[in-house]
Design a protein around this motif. Structure first.
Motif, PDB file in Angstrom:
ATOM      1  N   LEU A  55       0.823  -1.212   0.000  1.00 32.78           N
ATOM      2  CA  LEU A  55       0.000   0.000   0.000  1.00 32.78           C
ATOM      3  C   LEU A  55       0.854   1.258   0.000  1.00 32.78           C
ATOM      4  CD1 LEU A  55      -2.980  -0.826   2.392  1.00 32.78           C
ATOM      5  CD2 LEU A  55      -3.089  -0.296  -0.054  1.00 32.78           C
ATOM      6  N   LEU A 101      -0.653   2.892  -3.349  1.00 32.92           N
ATOM      7  CA  LEU A 101      -1.701   3.895  -3.132  1.00 32.92           C
ATOM      8  C   LEU A 101      -1.306   5.278  -3.649  1.00 32.92           C
ATOM      9  CD1 LEU A 101      -4.541   4.072  -2.023  1.00 32.92           C
ATOM     10  CD2 LEU A 101      -3.594   4.569   0.235  1.00 32.92           C
ATOM     11  N   MET A 113      -1.894   5.307  -7.418  1.00 29.81           N
ATOM     12  CA  MET A 113      -3.306   5.422  -7.787  1.00 29.81           C
ATOM     13  C   MET A 113      -3.820   6.846  -7.583  1.00 29.81           C
ATOM     14  SD  MET A 113      -5.990   3.941  -8.989  1.00 29.81           S
ATOM     15  CE  MET A 113      -5.876   2.162  -8.794  1.00 29.81           C
ATOM     16  N   ARG A 114      -3.452   7.458  -6.476  1.00 32.00           N
ATOM     17  CA  ARG A 114      -3.899   8.834  -6.228  1.00 32.00           C
ATOM     18  C   ARG A 114      -3.336   9.796  -7.271  1.00 32.00           C
ATOM     19  NH1 ARG A 114      -3.633   9.218   0.444  1.00 32.00           N
ATOM     20  NH2 ARG A 114      -5.509   7.969   0.800  1.00 32.00           N
ATOM     21  N   THR A 131      -2.217  -6.800  -5.003  1.00 33.21           N
ATOM     22  CA  THR A 131      -2.163  -5.347  -5.089  1.00 33.21           C
ATOM     23  C   THR A 131      -3.545  -4.748  -5.292  1.00 33.21           C
ATOM     24  OG1 THR A 131       0.059  -5.501  -6.035  1.00 33.21           O
ATOM     25  CG2 THR A 131      -1.099  -3.410  -6.311  1.00 33.21           C
ATOM     26  N   LEU A 159      -5.573  -2.268  -2.702  1.00 33.21           N
ATOM     27  CA  LEU A 159      -6.010  -0.940  -3.135  1.00 33.21           C
ATOM     28  C   LEU A 159      -7.505  -0.740  -2.907  1.00 33.21           C
ATOM     29  CD1 LEU A 159      -3.989  -0.486  -6.449  1.00 33.21           C
ATOM     30  CD2 LEU A 159      -3.858   0.982  -4.433  1.00 33.21           C
ATOM     31  N   SER A 163      -8.316  -0.323   0.826  1.00 34.14           N
ATOM     32  CA  SER A 163      -7.927   0.985   1.356  1.00 34.14           C
ATOM     33  C   SER A 163      -8.799   2.109   0.814  1.00 34.14           C
ATOM     34  CB  SER A 163      -6.456   1.258   1.016  1.00 34.14           C
ATOM     35  OG  SER A 163      -6.057   2.526   1.480  1.00 34.14           O
ATOM     36  N   LEU A 164      -9.037   2.113  -0.487  1.00 31.21           N
ATOM     37  CA  LEU A 164      -9.801   3.191  -1.110  1.00 31.21           C
ATOM     38  C   LEU A 164     -11.245   3.243  -0.624  1.00 31.21           C
ATOM     39  CD1 LEU A 164      -8.420   2.799  -4.728  1.00 31.21           C
ATOM     40  CD2 LEU A 164      -8.103   4.801  -3.265  1.00 31.21           C
ATOM     41  N   VAL A 184      -9.236  10.815  -2.888  1.00 29.12           N
ATOM     42  CA  VAL A 184      -9.508  10.024  -1.686  1.00 29.12           C
ATOM     43  C   VAL A 184     -10.975   9.638  -1.541  1.00 29.12           C
ATOM     44  CG1 VAL A 184      -7.536  10.949  -0.453  1.00 29.12           C
ATOM     45  CG2 VAL A 184      -9.742  12.114  -0.269  1.00 29.12           C
TER      46      VAL A 184
END
Length: 224
Positions: free
Chosen positions: A127, A131, A134-135, A154, A158, A161-162, A190
């Motif tokens: 992460l 992460l 991705m952001r 992975t 993701l 978490s998202l 986010v």
């Protein structure tokens, strides 16, 4: 309009069928995997894609290229999207690991978010690198649609978490099939909304695939 991420797991490999740990091992797609990915590519052919990003591993880049071809795009490799490194478990079957590294394997099964094989990565490690990628992709492609091709572990980390799930249970509660499609819409970097998860309806008409046994020990019976 929101930023849309088409999050895809690569197609099957020979090591997928053999149930071997192959996070950092660079293996190509199998013929079955290419068939799966081509089916997904046909499904997404008429969707609008503005960019394509992928883990730099051979299996993910090949998956991304097959899907991106009809959109006239070339995948950008993103090292942060690579799969979990399983350290000294790499290349071994699940049965071998359970027998040869019983204590370490048991700790990892109980808490894969913070535990890691010797020389490998924990879920938190993954992460920490995936992460931010991705952001950044979401931030740089505001109101556009992007294909992101990564890996089973992975992708599940993701999504956990998202969406604000307890990522400690990512292996027990979430699955990712080869060439499975997940769609996330982002109001900001986010704020994500799940629109579709691990969809494999493009498999329809393909030969039956082998049942995967890599969810976790809690899901050992494929009929239940």
């Amino acid at each position: 309009m929101p930023t849309r991420i088409y999050l895809v797991r690569h197609g099957a490999t020979e090591l997928t069928a053999e149930d071997r740990f192959a996070g950092s091992t660079d293996v190509p797609l199998s013929e079955q995997g290419r068939t799966q990915v081509r089916a997904l590519a046909a499904r997404l052919r008429c969707d609008s894609l503005d960019a394509v990003f992928a883990s730099p591993m051979g299996r993910t880049m090949e998956t991304a290229r097959i899907i991106a071809e009809s959109h006239g795009l070339e995948p950008t490799p993103e090292p942060g999207l690579r799969e979990i490194d399983y350290g000294h478990w790499e290349g071994l079957t699940r049965e071998q690991v359970a027998a040869d590294f019983a204590e370490e394997y048991s700790a990892w099964q109980e808490d894969p978010l913070t535990s890691a094989p010797k020389g490998g990565e924990s879920g938190i490690d993954v992460l920490a690198r995936a992460l931010p990628v991705m952001r950044r992709i979401v931030h740089d492609h505001h109101d556009r649609s992007v294909l992101v091709v990564a890996h089973k572990g992975t992708n599940r980390l993701l999504v956990s978490s998202l969406l604000g799930f307890d990522a400690r249970g990512y292996r027990d509660r979430l699955d990712q099939s080869p060439a499975g499609l997940t769609i996330l819409d982002f109001a900001s970097e986010v704020r994500a909304r799940l629109r579709l998860f691990n969809d494999i309806s493009h498999y329809e008409g393909l030969p039956a695939r082998e049942l995967e046994q890599r969810l976790s020990h809690w899901w050992s019976d494929p009929c239940h």
